[in-house]
Design a protein around this motif. Structure first.
Motif, PDB file in Angstrom:
ATOM      1  N   LEU A   1       0.822  -1.211   0.000  1.00 48.36           N
ATOM      2  CA  LEU A   1       0.000   0.000   0.000  1.00 48.36           C
ATOM      3  C   LEU A   1       0.857   1.263   0.000  1.00 48.36           C
ATOM      4  CD1 LEU A   1      -2.849  -1.037   2.449  1.00 48.36           C
ATOM      5  CD2 LEU A   1      -3.035  -0.655  -0.007  1.00 48.36           C
ATOM      6  N   THR A   2       1.940   1.259   0.733  1.00 48.39           N
ATOM      7  CA  THR A   2       2.847   2.410   0.758  1.00 48.39           C
ATOM      8  C   THR A   2       3.444   2.648  -0.621  1.00 48.39           C
ATOM      9  OG1 THR A   2       3.377   1.955   3.072  1.00 48.39           O
ATOM     10  CG2 THR A   2       4.908   3.358   1.865  1.00 48.39           C
ATOM     11  N   ASP A   3       3.845   1.578  -1.295  1.00 56.09           N
ATOM     12  CA  ASP A   3       4.391   1.702  -2.650  1.00 56.09           C
ATOM     13  C   ASP A   3       3.340   2.227  -3.624  1.00 56.09           C
ATOM     14  OD1 ASP A   3       6.785   0.750  -1.696  1.00 56.09           O
ATOM     15  OD2 ASP A   3       6.531  -1.277  -2.516  1.00 56.09           O
ATOM     16  N   MET A   4       2.118   1.744  -3.478  1.00 49.14           N
ATOM     17  CA  MET A   4       1.047   2.207  -4.356  1.00 49.14           C
ATOM     18  C   MET A   4       0.749   3.689  -4.137  1.00 49.14           C
ATOM     19  SD  MET A   4      -1.572  -1.041  -4.346  1.00 49.14           S
ATOM     20  CE  MET A   4      -2.824  -0.147  -5.213  1.00 49.14           C
ATOM     21  N   LEU A   5       0.741   4.109  -2.887  1.00 51.46           N
ATOM     22  CA  LEU A   5       0.493   5.524  -2.594  1.00 51.46           C
ATOM     23  C   LEU A   5       1.608   6.402  -3.147  1.00 51.46           C
ATOM     24  CD1 LEU A   5      -0.955   5.344   1.025  1.00 51.46           C
ATOM     25  CD2 LEU A   5      -2.158   6.026  -1.056  1.00 51.46           C
ATOM     26  N   ALA A   6       2.834   5.933  -3.043  1.00 55.12           N
ATOM     27  CA  ALA A   6       3.958   6.691  -3.602  1.00 55.12           C
ATOM     28  C   ALA A   6       3.825   6.807  -5.112  1.00 55.12           C
ATOM     29  CB  ALA A   6       5.274   6.019  -3.220  1.00 55.12           C
ATOM     30  N   SER A   7       3.402   5.724  -5.758  1.00 52.53           N
ATOM     31  CA  SER A   7       3.199   5.763  -7.213  1.00 52.53           C
ATOM     32  C   SER A   7       2.080   6.735  -7.593  1.00 52.53           C
ATOM     33  CB  SER A   7       2.855   4.369  -7.740  1.00 52.53           C
ATOM     34  OG  SER A   7       3.938   3.495  -7.549  1.00 52.53           O
ATOM     35  N   LEU A   8       1.011   6.729  -6.814  1.00 56.29           N
ATOM     36  CA  LEU A   8      -0.087   7.660  -7.069  1.00 56.29           C
ATOM     37  C   LEU A   8       0.359   9.108  -6.909  1.00 56.29           C
ATOM     38  CD1 LEU A   8      -3.151   5.903  -5.401  1.00 56.29           C
ATOM     39  CD2 LEU A   8      -2.851   6.436  -7.813  1.00 56.29           C
ATOM     40  N   ASP A   9       1.162   9.357  -5.885  1.00 56.77           N
ATOM     41  CA  ASP A   9       1.680  10.723  -5.678  1.00 56.77           C
ATOM     42  C   ASP A   9       2.534  11.174  -6.862  1.00 56.77           C
ATOM     43  OD1 ASP A   9       0.426  11.024  -3.264  1.00 56.77           O
ATOM     44  OD2 ASP A   9       2.174  10.455  -2.062  1.00 56.77           O
TER      45      ASP A   9
ATOM     46  N   MET B   1       2.209  10.180  -9.958  1.00 55.59           N
ATOM     47  CA  MET B   1       1.321  10.417 -11.108  1.00 55.59           C
ATOM     48  C   MET B   1       0.608  11.752 -11.027  1.00 55.59           C
ATOM     49  SD  MET B   1      -0.567   6.856 -11.872  1.00 55.59           S
ATOM     50  CE  MET B   1       0.243   5.334 -11.610  1.00 55.59           C
ATOM     51  N   MET B   2       0.306  12.178  -9.820  1.00 57.25           N
ATOM     52  CA  MET B   2      -0.420  13.433  -9.648  1.00 57.25           C
ATOM     53  C   MET B   2       0.563  14.552  -9.734  1.00 57.25           C
ATOM     54  SD  MET B   2      -2.905  12.341  -6.595  1.00 57.25           S
ATOM     55  CE  MET B   2      -4.619  12.522  -7.011  1.00 57.25           C
TER      56      MET B   2
END
Length: 116
Positions: free
Chosen positions: A105-113, A115-116
């Motif tokens: 989940l931490t990796d996914m949130l970092a990836s989302l950040d 992208m934004m």
């Protein structure tokens, strides 16, 4: 003094062979590294083992010794979970699963950040 009556530990199917254990560790390492090619190098960094030894663990031809196993479990949630399941302590493997989920989940949130 007790009389000697042969082996004191019954041999049953609950006994885990060295080959089975090596295969369990190899499966856990494959879960940890997937099909990446850098698995052996990461294992070498984690444990200080040689490249040949790391490849043997990945292939399931040999299992790590106690000290190396502890070093692997320190770094790999898949190894820790496999050890708890082999030790017939599935309730203890839940913690390793939660740690893996948190990392994902931490990796996914970092990836989302990113992208934004």
């Amino acid at each position: 003094m007790f009389p000697k009556k042969g082996s004191s530990f019954p041999i049953g199917r609950d006994i885990l062979t060295d080959t089975e254990f090596a295969q369990i560790i190899a499966s856990a390492l494959k879960i940890e590294f997937g099909s990446t090619r850098h698995g052996a190098k990461t294992i070498m960094k984690w444990t200080g083992a040689s490249q040949r030894t790391a490849k043997n663990w990945l292939n399931g031809t040999h299992a790590p010794s106690g000290a190396h196993l502890v070093l692997l479990a320190r770094e790999s949630n898949a190894i820790l979970k496999a050890l708890m399941l082999v030790a017939d302590r599935p309730e203890m493997s839940l913690g390793a699963s939660l740690i893996s989920l948190k990392r994902l989940l931490t990796d996914m949130l970092a990836s989302l950040d990113e992208m934004m």
